[in-house]
Design a protein around this motif. Structure first.
Motif, PDB file in Angstrom:
ATOM      1  N   TYR A  23       0.816  -1.230   0.000  1.00 53.88           N
ATOM      2  CA  TYR A  23       0.000   0.000   0.000  1.00 53.88           C
ATOM      3  C   TYR A  23       0.849   1.280   0.000  1.00 53.88           C
ATOM      4  O   TYR A  23       0.724   2.112  -0.900  1.00 53.88           O
ATOM      5  CB  TYR A  23      -0.999  -0.053   1.165  1.00 53.88           C
ATOM      6  CG  TYR A  23      -1.526   1.272   1.631  1.00 53.88           C
ATOM      7  CD1 TYR A  23      -2.389   2.041   0.838  1.00 53.88           C
ATOM      8  CD2 TYR A  23      -1.173   1.788   2.878  1.00 53.88           C
ATOM      9  CE1 TYR A  23      -2.869   3.272   1.281  1.00 53.88           C
ATOM     10  CE2 TYR A  23      -1.654   3.003   3.323  1.00 53.88           C
ATOM     11  CZ  TYR A  23      -2.496   3.746   2.532  1.00 53.88           C
ATOM     12  OH  TYR A  23      -2.961   4.958   2.966  1.00 53.88           O
ATOM     13  N   ALA A  39       5.167  15.405  -3.454  1.00 53.11           N
ATOM     14  CA  ALA A  39       5.637  14.139  -2.887  1.00 53.11           C
ATOM     15  C   ALA A  39       7.057  14.259  -2.345  1.00 53.11           C
ATOM     16  O   ALA A  39       7.423  13.592  -1.387  1.00 53.11           O
ATOM     17  CB  ALA A  39       5.577  13.033  -3.939  1.00 53.11           C
TER      18      ALA A  39
ATOM     19  N   ALA B 194      -1.555  13.594  -0.685  1.00 48.44           N
ATOM     20  CA  ALA B 194      -0.312  13.791  -1.436  1.00 48.44           C
ATOM     21  C   ALA B 194      -0.448  15.006  -2.351  1.00 48.44           C
ATOM     22  O   ALA B 194       0.472  15.818  -2.473  1.00 48.44           O
ATOM     23  CB  ALA B 194       0.020  12.542  -2.239  1.00 48.44           C
ATOM     24  N   MET B 198       1.357  16.653   1.378  1.00 49.12           N
ATOM     25  CA  MET B 198       2.054  15.737   2.284  1.00 49.12           C
ATOM     26  C   MET B 198       3.103  14.964   1.493  1.00 49.12           C
ATOM     27  O   MET B 198       2.806  14.412   0.436  1.00 49.12           O
ATOM     28  CB  MET B 198       1.074  14.740   2.903  1.00 49.12           C
ATOM     29  CG  MET B 198       0.159  15.365   3.930  1.00 49.12           C
ATOM     30  SD  MET B 198      -0.810  14.104   4.762  1.00 49.12           S
ATOM     31  CE  MET B 198      -2.226  15.079   5.260  1.00 49.12           C
ATOM     32  N   PRO B 199       4.335  14.897   1.987  1.00 51.03           N
ATOM     33  CA  PRO B 199       5.379  14.172   1.258  1.00 51.03           C
ATOM     34  C   PRO B 199       5.033  12.685   1.162  1.00 51.03           C
ATOM     35  O   PRO B 199       4.301  12.150   1.997  1.00 51.03           O
ATOM     36  CB  PRO B 199       6.627  14.370   2.119  1.00 51.03           C
ATOM     37  CG  PRO B 199       6.317  15.506   3.028  1.00 51.03           C
ATOM     38  CD  PRO B 199       4.838  15.506   3.219  1.00 51.03           C
ATOM     39  N   GLN B 200       5.535  12.048   0.134  1.00 53.49           N
ATOM     40  CA  GLN B 200       5.341  10.605  -0.026  1.00 53.49           C
ATOM     41  C   GLN B 200       6.567  10.101  -0.754  1.00 53.49           C
ATOM     42  O   GLN B 200       6.578   9.989  -1.973  1.00 53.49           O
ATOM     43  CB  GLN B 200       4.046  10.339  -0.811  1.00 53.49           C
ATOM     44  CG  GLN B 200       3.710   8.867  -0.991  1.00 53.49           C
ATOM     45  CD  GLN B 200       3.281   8.179   0.304  1.00 53.49           C
ATOM     46  OE1 GLN B 200       2.847   8.808   1.258  1.00 53.49           O
ATOM     47  NE2 GLN B 200       3.426   6.875   0.351  1.00 53.49           N
ATOM     48  N   THR B 201       7.604   9.846   0.014  1.00 55.24           N
ATOM     49  CA  THR B 201       8.878   9.519  -0.605  1.00 55.24           C
ATOM     50  C   THR B 201       9.727   8.715   0.364  1.00 55.24           C
ATOM     51  O   THR B 201       9.524   8.773   1.569  1.00 55.24           O
ATOM     52  CB  THR B 201       9.634  10.807  -0.998  1.00 55.24           C
ATOM     53  OG1 THR B 201      10.939  10.460  -1.429  1.00 55.24           O
ATOM     54  CG2 THR B 201       9.749  11.766   0.183  1.00 55.24           C
ATOM     55  N   LEU B 202      10.679   7.976  -0.181  1.00 55.40           N
ATOM     56  CA  LEU B 202      11.596   7.194   0.648  1.00 55.40           C
ATOM     57  C   LEU B 202      12.934   7.904   0.832  1.00 55.40           C
ATOM     58  O   LEU B 202      13.881   7.330   1.358  1.00 55.40           O
ATOM     59  CB  LEU B 202      11.817   5.816   0.019  1.00 55.40           C
ATOM     60  CG  LEU B 202      10.558   4.944  -0.062  1.00 55.40           C
ATOM     61  CD1 LEU B 202      10.784   3.759  -0.985  1.00 55.40           C
ATOM     62  CD2 LEU B 202      10.168   4.458   1.324  1.00 55.40           C
ATOM     63  N   THR B 203      12.989   9.173   0.396  1.00 54.65           N
ATOM     64  CA  THR B 203      14.267   9.886   0.432  1.00 54.65           C
ATOM     65  C   THR B 203      14.887   9.926   1.817  1.00 54.65           C
ATOM     66  O   THR B 203      16.103   9.868   1.958  1.00 54.65           O
ATOM     67  CB  THR B 203      14.073  11.340  -0.061  1.00 54.65           C
ATOM     68  OG1 THR B 203      13.352  11.301  -1.284  1.00 54.65           O
ATOM     69  CG2 THR B 203      15.406  12.014  -0.275  1.00 54.65           C
ATOM     70  N   LEU B 220      11.884  13.572   5.589  1.00 54.60           N
ATOM     71  CA  LEU B 220      10.764  13.183   4.726  1.00 54.60           C
ATOM     72  C   LEU B 220      10.404  11.717   4.981  1.00 54.60           C
ATOM     73  O   LEU B 220      11.287  10.893   5.223  1.00 54.60           O
ATOM     74  CB  LEU B 220      11.148  13.370   3.252  1.00 54.60           C
ATOM     75  CG  LEU B 220      11.456  14.815   2.844  1.00 54.60           C
ATOM     76  CD1 LEU B 220      12.311  14.825   1.595  1.00 54.60           C
ATOM     77  CD2 LEU B 220      10.176  15.589   2.627  1.00 54.60           C
ATOM     78  N   ALA B 224       1.755  10.683   3.337  1.00 53.54           N
ATOM     79  CA  ALA B 224       0.334  10.703   2.968  1.00 53.54           C
ATOM     80  C   ALA B 224      -0.323   9.349   3.246  1.00 53.54           C
ATOM     81  O   ALA B 224      -1.433   9.278   3.780  1.00 53.54           O
ATOM     82  CB  ALA B 224       0.178  11.082   1.503  1.00 53.54           C
ATOM     83  N   SER B 225       0.382   8.257   2.908  1.00 53.24           N
ATOM     84  CA  SER B 225      -0.208   6.927   3.072  1.00 53.24           C
ATOM     85  C   SER B 225      -0.440   6.609   4.550  1.00 53.24           C
ATOM     86  O   SER B 225      -1.421   5.958   4.907  1.00 53.24           O
ATOM     87  CB  SER B 225       0.693   5.861   2.433  1.00 53.24           C
ATOM     88  OG  SER B 225       1.998   5.929   2.953  1.00 53.24           O
TER      89      SER B 225
END
Lengths: 196, 570
Positions: A23, A39, B194, B198-203, B220, B224-225
């Motif tokens: 998810y 993002a 998002a 809202m950030p949505q990253t693996l950075t 970060l 969002a999730s």
């Protein structure tokens, strides 16, 4: 009871994969494609492409030519690795002392006696990117003087940067400090090299 | 206070309630195993999961079997989360290279997320890897919520049953609620969030130079999730330390509105679904009215307290229109007030302002909403079974007054049910006041306080209320990340969740076995003004009165100190 052991273990593992990896990673993928700027954290870059901050996070501004943000209790101030408020109760002696000092300094730097609440209170996050229109307009004279610009020009620019509440009644009017300061640098440069 | 503020408060609460109607009807279909429009996508996944679990999805469990399955699942998921947090240094997606959490912190955090409390003793941006946030915390945000809703479904079936035994199948409920309710709504919310910033990253982190040269390390996460299910499942555990006051977790008025609505809507929807299953729509409506009335009242009080003169501001003759210490400019007083009521009433615990810096009565109301038992509207699922317990006690009290055997929704309420109900209701005051009394005299506990005097007592009282109520918000001046607080708060969370729900499930089992009676002339109608007032009275007296002495020594004393201080400044 024993018959619960297998479903307990298997469901924990499978749901962790589905809800904890598939998810969020799927949302990450979609967000990257659909909303890449948001993002990645609404990052703001200078002309050379270097990250100078985030439009959503307060950063320190102390020079006279810039709008100043609210005071911050995040770490040693504006520290995104330590977001948070002062957590002072309303009768805290430390709070009273801090507010007294900040109020005196602000009255001196702006020459105004009336002080809006947000100018001398720390936010909940310590990273509040906004200030109230009242606090922004209070800083007009100082900014205009430092930039050698007309106060009316600065005031008009700040007024253009006021964001209204949603549908007119949800949330509060606000001015984003970082974005307004960039607009100031673009529209009313200070006559010296700048990093707009 | 102004008209637009009141409009915002009432609009927000109204949206939460109105959206709960269709969602509740949909939830009832999910509980009953009926087909939904999501079947083409999700039915095969659902079937595959049952096959992997090795469970017979047709088999209904009695109350004990259902409860044991729930406890077995909670134990397994606790161990999983504990291991992830303890050993996050060995796991992927850890760009900052965080170490594993200490044993007491990993215990506290795992208990916290498994019990749907989401109390946080740690500073996420200094202690949690992206993997821990996703695989550890995001997934538990789903699962603790689904487990809570599952028990609400079981309790609903007990009232629907006529001399029955089965309360449904825990594994089926857990799976269907996760797949058909929580996941689809979370996906929609996450995408909106998002888009809103809202950030949505693996950075992980990025260095920023600052326009004036003030360097920042920006943290970060896949935000969002997690934010979507954090509020939808009344979890409330912050992705960042500042929780939903952090601009990355709550960038603007729209996200704020959606977050408030989503932290209440499923709790109301559970009551609607209960009404559908038990065929008691009017009675369900009465419960929703009681819940929403408390949220409106609490919002109004907090809106009032936060627009009173704050002493430190008043002393320097600032505007003092709003007590903005610990609040965000984009939210101001009304958004903060309605959020505070919604998050404390709903056992969510996410905050968009720092409760420690609320005016004394504002903080007192927040604490009181938790102490009333987390039923207004309560956590997802737990709100429903909590308010049903109160409703049983209300009809029992009314029955005593007129000397008749009480009934609720066609079920005779007798000594056994009332004993279980009281057992559940007494857990909260016992845990909260017991632990708070000990902490108030123990030097090792007192070292963690930021404030002294009545406000210090409030910090202690709030912490145990929040833990036992499975709320998770805090008077954050309390530095709880030490073994004493981590451990005792962890125990309080366990008692608040499991010592509460086991008697409730036993009560459900006993109710299910009873015949379903037709209402007679002597039956007290469980809807209408009389019942609503009766229930409000029972909640205030039973839930509230026990905490009044403690409140009087904390927030109420402090309120008078504030009045005195402000008066002396003239």
């Amino acid at each position: 009871m024993l018959s619960d052991i297998r479903p307990a273990i298997v469901s924990t593992i499978l749901f962790t994969v589905l809800l904890g990896l598939v998810y969020p990673l799927a949302i990450t993928g979609v967000a990257k494609l659909a909303f890449p700027y948001q993002a990645e954290g609404s990052l703001v870059r200078d002309s050379a492409g270097h990250v100078v901050g985030s439009a959503l996070l307060a950063q320190p501004f102390a020079k006279d030519e810039y709008l100043h943000p609210r005071p911050s209790a995040a770490g040693n101030g504006y520290d995104p690795t330590s977001s948070g408020g002062s957590n002072y109760g309303p009768l805290s002696a430390d709070l009273a002392k801090r507010i007294k000092g900040d109020a005196a300094a602000l009255r001196q730097s702006t020459g105004h006696v009336q002080i809006p609440d947000d100018a001398i209170t720390t936010s909940a996050s310590g990273l509040d990117p906004d200030i109230s229109p009242q606090y922004a307009l209070l800083q007009v004279d100082r900014i205009a003087k430092a930039r050698g610009a007309a106060a009316d020009e600065v005031r008009a620019l700040i007024q253009r940067n006021i964001q209204s509440p949603l549908f007119g009644f949800i949330g509060q009017p606000r001015v984003n400090v970082l974005m307004t300061n960039r607009a100031l640098d673009l529209a009313l440069p200070k006559g010296q090299p700048k990093r707009a | 206070m102004n008209a637009s503020g009141w409009a915002e408060i009432l609009f927000t609460i109204a949206v939460s309630v109105v959206l709960a109607l269709p969602l509740g009807v949909f939830m009832a279909r999910v509980w009953q195993g009926q087909s939904t429009w999501l079947d083409p996508v999700l039915k095969p996944v659902e079937g595959a999961l049952y096959w992997a679990f090795g469970v017979d999805s047709k088999k209904s469990q009695n109350w004990l079997g259902y409860t044991i399955s729930m406890l077995a699942f909670s134990t397994a998921s606790f161990i999983m989360l504990y291991l992830i947090l303890r050993f996050q240094d060995l796991l992927p997606f850890n760009p900052q290279g965080f170490k594993g959490m200490s044993p007491d912190l990993a215990f506290n955090t795992s208990v916290s997320f498994v019990t749907n409390t989401n109390w946080q003793s740690y500073v996420p941006e200094q202690a949690a890897s992206a993997f821990s946030q996703m695989a550890g915390l995001t997934s538990h945000n789903f699962l603790s919520a689904a487990a809570g809703i599952a028990m609400a479904a079981a309790v609903s079936r007990a009232f629907a049953a006529n001399r029955g035994e089965g309360l449904g199948n825990f594994w089926v409920d857990l799976t269907r609620i996760s797949l058909y309710v929580l996941l689809p709504i979370s996906i929609i919310l996450a995408l909106i969030y998002a888009a809103q910033g809202m950030p949505q990253t693996l950075t992980g982190h990025i260095d920023a130079a600052g326009i004036e040269g003030g360097k920042q390390t920006i943290i970060l996460y896949p935000t969002a999730s997690q934010e979507a299910i954090k509020q939808l499942g009344t979890n409330g555990g912050g992705i960042f330390n500042a929780n939903s006051a952090h601009p990355y977790e709550n960038p603007n008025a729209l996200t704020n509105l959606l977050e408030i609505v989503s932290m209440n809507v499923l709790s109301y929807a559970c009551v609607v679904a209960f009404g559908v299953l038990v065929m008691a729509r009017r009675e369900a409506r009465a419960l929703v009215v009681v819940m929403a009335a408390f949220v409106v009242a609490a919002s109004a009080i907090v809106y009032w307290t936060e627009t009173q003169p704050a002493p430190a501001m008043h002393a320097v003759h600032a505007a003092t229109a709003v007590n903005l210490e610990g609040k965000e400019v984009r939210f101001g007083a009304p958004s903060t007030a309605v959020w505070t009521a919604a998050t404390t009433g709903a056992s969510d615990g996410g905050v968009n302002a720092m409760h420690d810096s609320l005016m004394p009565l504002g903080g007192g109301v927040a604490m009181f909403m938790i102490q009333l038992g987390e039923i207004l509207p309560g956590g997802v699922g737990s709100g429903l079974y909590g308010i049903v317990v109160m409703a049983l006690i209300a009809v029992f009290v009314a029955g005593l007054m007129v000397g008749r055997t009480p009934e609720y929704l066609g079920k005779k309420i007798e000594a056994r049910e009332v004993k279980f109900a009281m057992l559940a209701v007494l857990i909260l005051p016992l845990t909260i006041l017991g632990f708070a009394a000990v902490a108030a005299v123990l030097p090792v506990a007192l070292k963690a306080l930021e404030n002294t005097g009545p406000h210090g007592l409030s910090e202690i009282l709030y912490a145990y209320s929040s833990a036992a109520g499975n709320n998770g918000s805090a008077f954050a001046g309390l530095s709880a990340n030490v073994p004493y607080w981590n451990t005792t708060l962890g125990v309080a969370m366990l008692l608040g969740r499991f010592a509460y729900v086991v008697p409730v499930m036993a009560m459900a089992g006993s109710l299910a076995a009873k015949p379903k009676l037709e209402p007679t002339k002597g039956t007290l109608p469980a809807h209408g003004t009389l019942f609503v007032c009766l229930l409000i009275g029972v909640i205030l007296i039973l839930g509230g009165l026990q905490f009044f002495p403690a409140q009087a020594l904390g927030p109420i004393v402090e309120h008078f100190q504030v009045l005195q201080t402000v008066a002396a400044q003239h």
